[in-house]
Write an enzyme that holds these catalytic residues in place. Structure first.
Site, mmCIF file in Angstrom:
data_model
loop_
_atom_site.group_PDB
_atom_site.id
_atom_site.type_symbol
_atom_site.label_atom_id
_atom_site.label_comp_id
_atom_site.label_asym_id
_atom_site.label_seq_id
_atom_site.Cartn_x
_atom_site.Cartn_y
_atom_site.Cartn_z
ATOM 1 N N CYS A 1 -4.463 2.369 -3.997
ATOM 2 C CA CYS A 1 -3.216 2.731 -3.151
ATOM 3 C C CYS A 1 -2.040 1.724 -3.387
ATOM 4 C CB CYS A 1 -3.528 3.023 -1.722
ATOM 5 S SG CYS A 1 -4.561 4.316 -1.360
ATOM 6 N N ASP B 1 2.379 -5.093 8.141
ATOM 7 C CA ASP B 1 1.324 -4.277 8.115
ATOM 8 C C ASP B 1 0.022 -5.064 8.025
ATOM 9 O OD1 ASP B 1 -1.176 -3.025 7.114
ATOM 10 O OD2 ASP B 1 0.076 -1.892 5.428
ATOM 11 N N LYS C 1 -11.116 -1.316 9.787
ATOM 12 C CA LYS C 1 -11.221 -2.384 9.086
ATOM 13 C C LYS C 1 -11.746 -3.649 9.797
ATOM 14 C CE LYS C 1 -8.150 -0.455 5.572
ATOM 15 N NZ LYS C 1 -7.083 -0.607 4.894
ATOM 16 N N GLN D 1 -4.951 -5.309 6.355
ATOM 17 C CA GLN D 1 -5.768 -6.053 5.628
ATOM 18 C C GLN D 1 -5.859 -7.564 6.175
ATOM 19 O OE1 GLN D 1 -8.570 -5.356 3.215
ATOM 20 N NE2 GLN D 1 -7.092 -3.838 2.963
ATOM 21 N N HIS E 1 0.848 -1.142 -0.236
ATOM 22 C CA HIS E 1 -0.209 0.051 0.095
ATOM 23 C C HIS E 1 0.967 1.333 0.101
ATOM 24 C CE1 HIS E 1 -2.928 2.668 1.900
ATOM 25 N NE2 HIS E 1 -3.751 2.039 1.512
HETATM 26 C C1 LIG Z 1 -5.836 0.422 4.578
HETATM 27 C C2 LIG Z 1 -4.586 0.024 4.650
HETATM 28 C C3 LIG Z 1 -3.665 0.932 5.201
HETATM 29 C C4 LIG Z 1 -3.737 2.158 5.680
HETATM 30 O O1 LIG Z 1 -4.722 2.222 6.483
HETATM 31 P P1 LIG Z 1 -5.232 3.564 7.392
HETATM 32 O O2 LIG Z 1 -6.268 3.106 8.256
HETATM 33 O O3 LIG Z 1 -5.799 4.300 6.050
HETATM 34 O O4 LIG Z 1 -4.173 4.236 7.872
HETATM 35 C C5 LIG Z 1 -2.112 0.357 5.128
HETATM 36 N N1 LIG Z 1 -1.972 -0.756 4.403
HETATM 37 C C6 LIG Z 1 -2.993 -1.586 3.978
HETATM 38 C C7 LIG Z 1 -2.575 -3.135 3.662
HETATM 39 C C8 LIG Z 1 -4.192 -1.099 4.122
HETATM 40 O O5 LIG Z 1 -5.118 -2.151 3.664
#
Ligand SMILES: *Cc1c(COP(=O)(O)O)cnc(C)c1O
Length: 404
Positions: free
Chosen positions: A362, A198, A224, A201, A121
């Site tokens: 993104c 990260d 999320k 997701q 992302h």
């Molecule tokens: C949504 C997302 C982000 C960003 O998250 P925010 O809540 O907008 O800070 C970063 N990495 C991944 C894989 C995402 O799906």
């Protein structure tokens, strides 16, 4: 087992219509919907004990502090962190990543190497580029394969004793690929490199165990996983959080202040300057309780059913191509039909009450890899149904008819 009819009653928004049609919400990878119990936690906070935490002697402040710290413990248990103070509450994944990146600015030296994956992302690319500019460190990229997985052989060649940090998402938001993070972490640790995962997701579908993973940092956003926007977490191993300097100066993050010298507060307060999103943190705790009550095993097996059904039915549409075809996938289907622009399909679907995401998600480097402007992305949650997938299939067919 998921009782989807019962679950759908927990989400008031699922009752609404869009352009006169029942809402079909398939943009869960961008943000999930909010169950009543989480909305109640928010209303309860502002109706009954709204006040600033950690400072007041009065009852409201103590109640708010207790609830906020209870939420931290819920989050700690959910992620299986060793200690509650290894959970830093942030405004979300992007904020958490930037905290780690800025902390490493004082650790990295010229010529050190940072590895990121090609599946990132933007929020996981830009901070590292900025960090490299600042420190003279070099950014290396783990390439991806056609099926949307990472080229692990290439990774094993990239990681070496100059590697100081490895960053990778647990699950790709654009394609749904579940990355082999255990292997990534293990290989990095052979060279004493730190790993940040990260989990933005992954966390809606998978319950991560940060101690079993032996990961150094793990980040995610509440919005999320059925929580509110504007709150998330940074998990860091205690030794790393001690080592990194604070991100921001301000109230709450200090032990003593004079004009000659300020000493920092202990963890987690060192990283939590200023008044946090108190209500958001408490609601995040409520969301985690809700998700655990539904059960992550139930969520994973039901969503997998939706994924298989959606994939099978979508592929019956002539000219439809799915991007990201590994067997290790969460319930995300990224697709295009022929040469039709994804935005045009998305706009027609919206008129039919169907919410999907279109564009580069993104993750422009992935789109460049496939040489496409973007995709239509339908992402499913445990409150979606096969009937909704049928509505999507009919909608896509109709869009294709209108556009070709
Ligand atoms: C949504 C997302 C982000 C960003 O998250 P925010 O809540 O907008 O800070 C970063 N990495 C991944 C894989 C995402 O799906």
């Amino acid at each position: 087992m998921i009782n989807v009819d019962k679950i759908r009653k927990d989400f008031p928004i699922l009752k609404r219509t869009v352009h006169g049609k029942p809402l079909v919400y398939f943009d869960n990878a961008a943000t999930s919907q909010t169950p009543q119990i989480v909305i109640d936690a928010i209303v309860n906070y502002y109706s009954n004990y709204n006040s600033n935490i950690h400072r007041g002697v009065h009852t409201l402040s103590q109640e708010a502090t207790d609830k906020y710290e209870e939420a931290r413990i819920k989050i700690q248990r959910h992620f299986n962190a060793k200690n509650p103070y290894e959970i830093i509450l942030t405004s979300g994944t992007t904020h958490s990543i930037n905290m780690v990146a800025s902390g490493f600015a004082s650790i990295l030296k010229k010529g050190d190497e940072i590895i990121v994956s090609a599946l990132e992302h933007h929020s996981n690319i830009v901070p590292w580029q900025m960090l490299c500019e600042k420190t003279g460190a070099v950014l290396k990229v783990i390439p991806m394969l056609k099926n949307g997985s990472l080229d692990m052989e290439a990774y094993y060649k990239l990681v070496n004793k100059k590697t100081k940090l490895v960053f990778c998402n647990h699950v790709s938001n654009a394609l749904g690929t579940v990355n082999p993070i255990e292997k990534i972490i293990e290989a990095a640790h052979k060279f004493d490199a730190a790993v940040l995962i990260d989990g933005a997701q992954a966390t809606p579908h998978i319950k991560p165990d940060v101690q079993a993973l032996n990961v150094d940092f793990y980040v995610a956003s509440a919005h999320k996983l059925c929580g509110p926007t504007g709150v998330g977490l940074l998990y860091g191993k205690e030794e790393w959080l001690q080592k990194l300097p604070p991100y921001q100066g301000g109230g709450e993050m200090i032990a003593t202040v004079s004009f000659e010298k300020t000493t920092y507060a202990g963890l987690p307060h060192k990283f939590e300057a200023g008044t946090p999103n108190i209500c958001g943190g408490i609601a995040f705790g409520a969301a985690i309780d809700y998700m655990n009550a539904v059960g992550f095993d139930n969520i994973a097996s039901y969503e997998d059913e939706l994924l298989k059904y959606g994939t099978q039915e979508l592929l019956k549409i002539e000219g439809l191509k799915i991007y990201g075809t590994t067997s290790e996938k969460t319930a995300v289907i990224s697709f295009n039909v022929g040469e039709i622009h994804p935005y045009d399909i998305g706009s027609i679907l919206d008129k039919l009450g169907i919410a999907v995401r279109t564009g580069h998600h993104c993750a422009q480097p992935i789109m460049d890899f496939y040489k496409i402007p973007g995709t239509v992305r339908a992402s499913f949650s445990f409150y979606n149904t096969k009937e909704e997938i049928d509505i999507l299939i009919n909608g896509v067919k109709r869009a294709v008819m209108m556009l070709s």
